[in-house]
Design an enzyme around this catalytic site. Structure first.
Site, PDB file in Angstrom:
ATOM      1  NE  ARG A 211      -3.705  -2.118   2.607  1.00 22.20           N
ATOM      2  CZ  ARG A 211      -3.877  -2.883   3.676  1.00 22.20           C
ATOM      3  NH1 ARG A 211      -3.185  -2.657   4.770  1.00 22.20           N
ATOM      4  NH2 ARG A 211      -4.754  -3.865   3.659  1.00 22.20           N
ATOM      5  CG  ASP A 249     -15.126  -6.387  -1.251  1.00 23.66           C
ATOM      6  OD1 ASP A 249     -13.907  -6.520  -1.020  1.00 23.66           O
ATOM      7  OD2 ASP A 249     -15.969  -7.277  -1.006  1.00 23.66           O
ATOM      8  CB  CYS A 336      -3.354 -13.869  -1.020  1.00 20.20           C
ATOM      9  SG  CYS A 336      -5.122 -14.087  -1.162  1.00 20.20           S
TER      10      CYS A 336
HETATM   11  N1  SAH Z   1      -7.305  -5.515  -0.800  1.00 18.38           N
HETATM   12  C1  SAH Z   1      -7.895  -5.775   0.485  1.00 18.38           C
HETATM   13  C2  SAH Z   1      -8.030  -7.243   0.788  1.00 18.38           C
HETATM   14  C3  SAH Z   1      -8.813  -8.018  -0.223  1.00 18.38           C
HETATM   15  S1  SAH Z   1      -9.449  -9.517   0.362  1.00 18.38           S
HETATM   16  C4  SAH Z   1      -7.105  -5.050   1.559  1.00 18.38           C
HETATM   17  O1  SAH Z   1      -6.085  -4.420   1.251  1.00 18.38           O
HETATM   18  O2  SAH Z   1      -7.519  -5.093   2.712  1.00 18.38           O
HETATM   19  C5  SAH Z   1     -10.489 -10.013  -0.922  1.00 18.38           C
HETATM   20  C6  SAH Z   1     -11.808  -9.283  -1.003  1.00 18.38           C
HETATM   21  O3  SAH Z   1     -12.451  -9.716  -2.204  1.00 18.38           O
HETATM   22  C7  SAH Z   1     -12.802  -9.561   0.114  1.00 18.38           C
HETATM   23  O4  SAH Z   1     -13.139  -8.352   0.754  1.00 18.38           O
HETATM   24  C8  SAH Z   1     -14.037 -10.160  -0.592  1.00 18.38           C
HETATM   25  O5  SAH Z   1     -15.270  -9.683  -0.058  1.00 18.38           O
HETATM   26  C9  SAH Z   1     -13.859  -9.672  -2.000  1.00 18.38           C
HETATM   27  N2  SAH Z   1     -14.482 -10.502  -3.055  1.00 18.38           N
HETATM   28  C10 SAH Z   1     -14.552 -11.846  -3.131  1.00 18.38           C
HETATM   29  N3  SAH Z   1     -15.134 -12.232  -4.295  1.00 18.38           N
HETATM   30  C11 SAH Z   1     -15.430 -11.102  -4.986  1.00 18.38           C
HETATM   31  C12 SAH Z   1     -16.025 -10.832  -6.248  1.00 18.38           C
HETATM   32  N4  SAH Z   1     -16.425 -11.813  -7.054  1.00 18.38           N
HETATM   33  N5  SAH Z   1     -16.161  -9.561  -6.634  1.00 18.38           N
HETATM   34  C13 SAH Z   1     -15.746  -8.541  -5.842  1.00 18.38           C
HETATM   35  N6  SAH Z   1     -15.178  -8.736  -4.626  1.00 18.38           N
HETATM   36  C14 SAH Z   1     -15.016  -9.996  -4.188  1.00 18.38           C
END
Ligand code: SAH
Length: 392
Positions: A211, A249, A336
């Site tokens: 970030r 999201d 991840c």
């Molecule tokens: N970038 C974030 C962490 C991401 S975790 C950070 O820095 O904190 C992955 C995220 O993807 C979760 O919040 C989950 O709700 C979302 N997610 C899962 N499937 C998804 C989809 N099909 N479309 C959009 N978001 C999704």
């Protein structure tokens, strides 16, 4: 003490300090240990090799020590003390700009099956093995002693991480305190943390360094933070001077948290908008206006047998970004999934880039931060992979 004896020649990985014993390596067990019991591991000719937690499944023992010793208060004090000293060395503990860090990263801190994240005066503890679940009170006691006055609350949060077949109670709840203030401070930015119901321990602590890097690329850019969760990357982009920031999201709760975090950090700032929508739907309908895109999806593959599908998923996702990002755009793309190797991930992104036919350069190759250390004897601990790409 239960004793596990290995088949001949199956001791080699333990002699190289790999912390897992697979069920296929076991010749016999003296006694009938329950899942979570402490067991000693011996070679076929009776040499002591290790002591650890017994579990049911393909990994049968997760090693706590390669020395013959008690797993007692002194043991937890020693391991947690070493973990804390490392976070002090990293400048993460006792830092006025940052109260959020991972204190224990499982095998990376020689404590397989245990995760502890620190948010200010609260520790969130997560067990991934029944053995660590059984030790939770002992660990909490040692944790309080190691962190002293700096720690008021310990929340135990293991309902989603323990093996579902294990018949276990008390997977969640405070082991110390209970009146926790609910925000994390990361590099001077504030985040609401929902450790009661949120994902992981409530926040994705592992993207802190990535970030920060994004902040440096944000000035004047139109940013899409896809899979934003609590909006982590978005606020670094805003602080870095982005023109607009859109956070997406599929979880309405995540978008609610993101909006709350905008109010904490940039109240009333009209540069930010958040959308609760599926990633693929949003990417298909969006225009070509973004010149900084973050793709940080959830683990597409949790097991090896779905690896192919996962790689297809990464390819498809990245292909849309390559197709739509503005010329001169920067793409931060991540995986991840522990079972997706760095090379496999790079190959998936390569295929996506080739499909677009655009010139693409790798600017940075990213990984997990130093408070998520990789045990040199346990390369499986390396899970986060990222690429920063310049798209002509
Ligand atoms: N970038 C974030 C962490 C991401 S975790 C950070 O820095 O904190 C992955 C995220 O993807 C979760 O919040 C989950 O709700 C979302 N997610 C899962 N499937 C998804 C989809 N099909 N479309 C959009 N978001 C999704």
């Amino acid at each position: 003490m239960y004793k596990v004896f290995l088949k001949p020649k199956k001791e080699e990985s333990l002699l190289r300090f790999h912390p897992w014993v697979f069920s296929g390596a076991i010749q016999k067990i003296d006694g009938e240990p329950e899942e979570g019991s402490i067991v000693e591991v011996y070679s076929s000719d009776g040499r002591f090799l290790a002591i650890g937690h017994y579990q049911i499944g393909s990994i049968s023992v997760r090693v706590l020590s390669f020395k013959k010793r008690e797993i007692d208060h002194a043991f937890w004090m020693e391991r947690l003390g070493v973990a804390y000293d490392l976070r002090c060395t990293l400048g993460l503990a006792n830092n006025p700009d940052n109260n959020t860090f991972r204190l224990v990263h499982g095998e990376g801190d020689c404590l397989p099956g245990l995760v502890i994240d620190i948010y200010g005066r609260t520790a969130v503890m997560q067990a991934h093995s029944v053995g660590m679940h059984c030790c939770r009170e002992a660990i909490a006691k040692a944790l309080k002693e190691v962190l002293g006055d700096g720690l008021d609350n310990i929340y135990y949060k293991s309902e989603t991480t323990l093996p579902y077949k294990a018949d276990i109670e008390n997977e969640c709840g405070y082991l110390l305190g209970g009146e926790a203030e609910d925000f994390a401070l990361e590099n001077g930015l504030r985040f609401c943390v929902d450790w009661l119901k949120g994902q992981k321990t409530g926040f994705f602590v592992d993207q802190r360094d990535n970030r920060s890097l994004l902040e440096k690329y944000s000035r004047g850019r139109s940013v899409l933070n896809m899979f934003c969760y609590t909006g982590g990357f978005s606020f670094y982009a805003m602080r870095g001077g982005a023109k607009i920031v859109h956070s997406v999201d599929s979880s309405a709760k995540a978008i609610w948290l993101t909006n709350k975090n905008v109010e904490l950090n940039f109240p009333g700032d009209s540069r930010h908008q958040a959308f609760a929508e599926d990633a693929f739907k949003y990417l298909e309908r969006m225009g070509n206006n973004y010149d900084l895109i973050i793709l940080d999806p959830p683990a597409f593959a949790k097991h090896k047998n779905v690896l192919r599908n996962a790689l297809q998923g990464y390819r498809k996702l990245n292909a849309i970004a390559f197709e739509k990002i503005k010329p001169g755009g920067i793409l931060f793309t991540f995986s991840c999934s522990q079972v997706v190797s760095k090379d496999n991930f790079r190959l998936a992104v390569f295929s996506a880039a080739a499909q677009s036919g655009r010139n693409v350069r790798i600017l940075h190759q990213l990984t997990q931060p130093a408070d998520h250390p990789v045990n040199i004897y346990h390369p499986e601990g390396e899970y986060l992979k990222g690429l920063v790409l310049y798209v002509e």
